[in-house]
Design an enzyme around this catalytic site. Structure first.
Site, PDB file in Angstrom:
ATOM      1  N   ARG A   1       0.872  -1.189   0.000  1.00 46.13           N
ATOM      2  CA  ARG A   1       0.000   0.000   0.000  1.00 46.13           C
ATOM      3  C   ARG A   1       0.897   1.223   0.000  1.00 46.13           C
ATOM      4  O   ARG A   1       1.691   1.417   0.916  1.00 46.13           O
ATOM      5  CB  ARG A   1      -0.908  -0.003   1.234  1.00 46.13           C
TER       6      ARG A   1
ATOM      7  N   HIS B   1      -7.339   0.926  -6.454  1.00 41.67           N
ATOM      8  CA  HIS B   1      -7.530   0.043  -5.288  1.00 41.67           C
ATOM      9  C   HIS B   1      -8.171  -1.257  -5.811  1.00 41.67           C
ATOM     10  O   HIS B   1      -9.314  -1.571  -5.500  1.00 41.67           O
ATOM     11  CB  HIS B   1      -8.423   0.738  -4.250  1.00 41.67           C
TER      12      HIS B   1
ATOM     13  N   GLN C   1      -9.880  -3.964  -3.530  1.00 42.19           N
ATOM     14  CA  GLN C   1     -11.199  -3.563  -3.029  1.00 42.19           C
ATOM     15  C   GLN C   1     -12.278  -3.882  -4.068  1.00 42.19           C
ATOM     16  O   GLN C   1     -13.370  -4.328  -3.727  1.00 42.19           O
ATOM     17  CB  GLN C   1     -11.183  -2.058  -2.729  1.00 42.19           C
TER      18      GLN C   1
ATOM     19  N   ASP D   1     -17.161   7.044  -1.876  1.00 44.03           N
ATOM     20  CA  ASP D   1     -15.915   6.893  -1.124  1.00 44.03           C
ATOM     21  C   ASP D   1     -15.681   8.228  -0.411  1.00 44.03           C
ATOM     22  O   ASP D   1     -16.341   9.235  -0.722  1.00 44.03           O
ATOM     23  CB  ASP D   1     -14.767   6.563  -2.087  1.00 44.03           C
TER      24      ASP D   1
ATOM     25  N   CYS E   1     -16.289   1.331   0.521  1.00 46.45           N
ATOM     26  CA  CYS E   1     -15.073   0.570   0.831  1.00 46.45           C
ATOM     27  C   CYS E   1     -14.649   0.729   2.285  1.00 46.45           C
ATOM     28  O   CYS E   1     -13.953  -0.137   2.824  1.00 46.45           O
ATOM     29  CB  CYS E   1     -13.941   0.970  -0.106  1.00 46.45           C
TER      30      CYS E   1
ATOM     31  N   ARG F   1     -13.277  -8.726   1.503  1.00 43.58           N
ATOM     32  CA  ARG F   1     -11.857  -8.432   1.223  1.00 43.58           C
ATOM     33  C   ARG F   1     -11.035  -9.704   1.438  1.00 43.58           C
ATOM     34  O   ARG F   1     -10.149 -10.040   0.650  1.00 43.58           O
ATOM     35  CB  ARG F   1     -11.340  -7.312   2.139  1.00 43.58           C
TER      36      ARG F   1
HETATM   37  N1  NVA Z   1      -9.872   6.757  -1.483  1.00 50.04           N
HETATM   38  C1  NVA Z   1      -9.538   6.301  -0.156  1.00 50.04           C
HETATM   39  C2  NVA Z   1      -9.748   4.819  -0.022  1.00 50.04           C
HETATM   40  C3  NVA Z   1      -9.496   4.279   1.361  1.00 50.04           C
HETATM   41  C4  NVA Z   1      -9.634   2.786   1.432  1.00 50.04           C
HETATM   42  C5  NVA Z   1      -8.088   6.666   0.154  1.00 50.04           C
HETATM   43  O1  NVA Z   1      -7.227   6.509  -0.732  1.00 50.04           O
HETATM   44  O2  NVA Z   1      -7.821   7.121   1.268  1.00 50.04           O
HETATM   45  N1   CP Z   2     -11.126  -0.238   2.394  1.00 49.56           N
HETATM   46  C1   CP Z   2      -9.860  -0.272   2.860  1.00 49.56           C
HETATM   47  O1   CP Z   2      -8.914  -0.462   2.103  1.00 49.56           O
HETATM   48  O2   CP Z   2      -9.757  -0.118   4.207  1.00 49.56           O
HETATM   49  P1   CP Z   2      -8.418   0.085   5.047  1.00 49.56           P
HETATM   50  O3   CP Z   2      -7.863   1.428   4.681  1.00 49.56           O
HETATM   51  O4   CP Z   2      -8.850   0.014   6.486  1.00 49.56           O
HETATM   52  O5   CP Z   2      -7.452  -1.006   4.687  1.00 49.56           O
END
Ligand code: NVA
Ligand code: CP
Length: 308
Positions: free
Chosen positions: A101, A128, A131, A224, A264, A292
């Site tokens: 990540r 993502h 997800q 989101d 998500c 997930r």
């Molecule tokens: N768009 C959000 C998704 C979190 C799972 C982010 O990147 O923070």
């Molecule tokens: N949806 C998602 O990726 O959640 P986290 O940021 O908690 O991993």
């Protein structure tokens, strides 16, 4: 060639369907596949915070017979001190897969270019895709099939989730409609890519500014956060810009009566979605969060099978 999963269309539509099939199989029989028996280790690297991704990958690797090694990049040599390429060369000799990540998507590409073991994107600024596997699995469970369904995404259509929805839903033959204010529309190259895929699968892509137009007759409604990780400094501006884009009960009325709501997570009630919707009867967010685990296990099983 090692297969990696950095963006939704690193697999074909048929491969996406196959991974979802394996996910359903693993949900029914969680310990039936053991590709990491040994046990082999899978590196889970985090440059950004996480709850669901961290837990579901750690549990998933263990369920598949392996050992998850969670690496908080702040406490590793990666980044300023050691290049991504050198990190990949160290990891590939000892782990069965690398899950990362991060911020810039280019980092994942560099990791994949230098790794003989599969690299999985567990969220970048651009995509993502893990997800989306979970989201498609959830929709499939609630609606039986994916092709032909309409999904509406209301909110920040320029973020990682919107990009992944565009590509992955087009691959599944769905009709995707996005509504966002000016300045938060998806990049034209993502829209073109999704349109080209939809042409092959029977899906379609619509990008509008009016949330009511996007949500009309939708089978699936989603959104989101308006403030993705890394955008915290723009919070106040973004909240102003997204005024009128909250998914509340009145907006949900425009969707089909049996529409489901996805998010998500983490969610910010009162901003992108009203509590009455996310905590209401149409919401399937807890199934989605659980999925997930099953979807990522299926992805890892599939990547292990397809490693050459
Ligand atoms: N768009 C959000 C998704 C979190 C799972 C982010 O990147 O923070
Ligand atoms: N949806 C998602 O990726 O959640 P986290 O940021 O908690 O991993």
């Amino acid at each position: 060639m090692t297969r990696h999963f950095l963006k939704d269309d690193d697999i074909s539509p048929a491969e996406q369907a196959e991974i979802l099939r394996i996910a359903l199989e693993l949900k029914a029989a969680p310990y039936s596949r053991r590709p990491f028996e040994g046990p082999k280790t899978v590196a889970l690297i985090f440059d950004k915070t996480s709850t669901r991704t961290r837990v579901s990958f750690a549990v998933g690797v263990a369920d598949l017979g392996g050992v998850p090694l969670i690496i908080d990049s702040q406490s590793s040599q990666m980044g300023g001190k050691e290049s991504v390429a050198d990190t990949a060369r160290v990891l590939e000799r000892q782990v069965a897969a690398i899950v990362w990540r991060t911020y810039a998507h280019a980092g994942l590409e560099e990791m994949a270019e230098n790794s003989k073991v599969p690299v999985i994107n567990s969220l970048s600024d651009d995509y993502h895709p893990c997800q989306l596997l979970a989201d498609l699995l959830t929709i499939k469970e609630h609606k039986s099939n994916l092709a032909g369904l309409k999904i509406a995404y209301i909110g920040d259509a320029a973020n990682n989730m919107a990009n992944s929805y565009l590509i992955a839903c087009a691959m599944a033959g769905m009709h995707i409609a996005l509504a966002a204010p000016a300045g938060y529309l998806p990049d034209s190259h993502i829209v073109s890519r999704a349109e080209a895929i939809a042409l092959q699968t029977g899906g379609s892509v619509q990008v509008v500014s009016d949330p009511r137009a996007a949500i009309r007759d939708a089978d699936v409604v989603t959104t989101d956060t308006w403030i993705s990780m890394g955008q915290e400094a723009d919070k106040e501006q973004r909240i102003r810009d997204f005024s009128g884009y909250t998914i509340d009960a009145a907006l949900m009325e425009q969707a089909k009566k049996d529409a489901i709501f996805l998010h998500c997570l983490p969610a910010y009630r009162g901003y992108e979605v009203a509590a009455e919707v996310i905590d209401g009867p149409q919401s399937v967010i807890w199934d989605e969060a659980e999925n997930r685990l099953h979807a990522q296990k299926a992805l890892m099983v599939w990547l292990a099978q397809n490693a050459h």
